[in-house]
Design a protein around this motif. Structure first.
Motif, short mmCIF file in Angstrom:
data_model
loop_
_atom_site.label_atom_id
_atom_site.label_comp_id
_atom_site.label_asym_id
_atom_site.label_seq_id
_atom_site.Cartn_x
_atom_site.Cartn_y
_atom_site.Cartn_z
N TRP A 1 -3.67 -41.26 34.42
CA TRP A 1 -4.99 -40.75 34.82
C TRP A 1 -5.94 -41.90 35.10
N ILE A 2 -5.89 -42.94 34.28
CA ILE A 2 -6.83 -44.05 34.43
C ILE A 2 -6.40 -45.00 35.55
N TRP A 3 -5.12 -45.33 35.63
CA TRP A 3 -4.67 -46.40 36.53
C TRP A 3 -4.18 -45.91 37.88
N VAL A 4 -3.49 -44.81 37.93
CA VAL A 4 -2.88 -44.39 39.19
C VAL A 4 -3.85 -43.55 40.01
N LEU A 5 -4.48 -42.61 39.38
CA LEU A 5 -5.42 -41.77 40.11
C LEU A 5 -6.64 -42.62 40.53
N PRO A 6 -7.37 -42.18 41.50
CA PRO A 6 -8.43 -43.01 42.10
C PRO A 6 -9.69 -43.14 41.26
N LEU A 7 -9.59 -42.97 39.95
CA LEU A 7 -10.80 -42.99 39.13
C LEU A 7 -11.52 -44.34 39.19
N ARG A 8 -10.78 -45.44 39.07
CA ARG A 8 -11.42 -46.76 39.08
C ARG A 8 -12.10 -47.02 40.42
N ARG A 9 -11.40 -46.69 41.50
CA ARG A 9 -11.99 -46.91 42.83
C ARG A 9 -13.17 -45.98 43.08
N LEU A 10 -13.07 -44.77 42.56
CA LEU A 10 -14.18 -43.83 42.72
C LEU A 10 -15.43 -44.35 42.01
N LEU A 11 -15.26 -44.89 40.82
CA LEU A 11 -16.40 -45.46 40.10
C LEU A 11 -16.98 -46.66 40.86
N ALA A 12 -16.12 -47.49 41.42
CA ALA A 12 -16.60 -48.62 42.22
C ALA A 12 -17.36 -48.14 43.44
N TRP A 13 -16.85 -47.10 44.10
CA TRP A 13 -17.54 -46.55 45.26
C TRP A 13 -18.91 -45.99 44.88
N MET A 14 -18.99 -45.34 43.72
CA MET A 14 -20.27 -44.77 43.28
C MET A 14 -21.31 -45.87 43.12
N GLU A 15 -20.90 -47.03 42.64
CA GLU A 15 -21.84 -48.13 42.40
C GLU A 15 -22.15 -48.93 43.66
N THR A 16 -21.15 -49.20 44.47
CA THR A 16 -21.34 -50.15 45.58
C THR A 16 -21.30 -49.52 46.96
N GLY A 17 -20.66 -48.37 47.09
CA GLY A 17 -20.49 -47.78 48.40
C GLY A 17 -19.25 -48.26 49.11
N ARG A 18 -18.48 -49.11 48.43
CA ARG A 18 -17.22 -49.62 48.98
C ARG A 18 -16.09 -49.23 48.04
N TRP A 19 -14.89 -49.07 48.61
CA TRP A 19 -13.73 -48.66 47.81
C TRP A 19 -13.04 -49.82 47.13
N ARG A 20 -13.35 -51.03 47.47
CA ARG A 20 -12.69 -52.20 46.86
C ARG A 20 -13.54 -52.80 45.78
#
Length: 78
Positions: free
Chosen positions: A59-78
């Motif tokens: 759930w934490i590593w494979v699903l897009p949760l980490r990238r989604l949180l990054a997108w929420m903060e920066t607007g970028r997926w990386r």
């Protein structure tokens, strides 16, 4: 007392959309894991624990949760 315009930040629409997406992902993941509970429930208790731990890590590593949180903060997926 006035707000300094240099420090005023316009709220982003990404945060509410991201939070709703996270809630949707949590619900979908919980339904998927619950649908596997019959199969997992047939395993011995000592084998069930690692299965649920692995599902939690996925759930934490494979699903897009980490990238989604990054997108929420920066607007970028990386």
């Amino acid at each position: 007392m006035s707000i300094d315009p240099r420090h005023y930040h316009q709220p982003s629409w990404r945060k509410p959309v991201g939070m709703l997406t996270i809630i949707g992902l949590i619900i979908a993941w919980a339904v998927m894991v619950a649908s596997l509970s019959g199969l997992i429930g047939t395993l011995p208790v000592w084998a069930q624990t690692p299965v649920y731990v692995v599902l939690g890590i996925v759930w934490i590593w494979v699903l897009p949760l980490r990238r989604l949180l990054a997108w929420m903060e920066t607007g970028r997926w990386r």
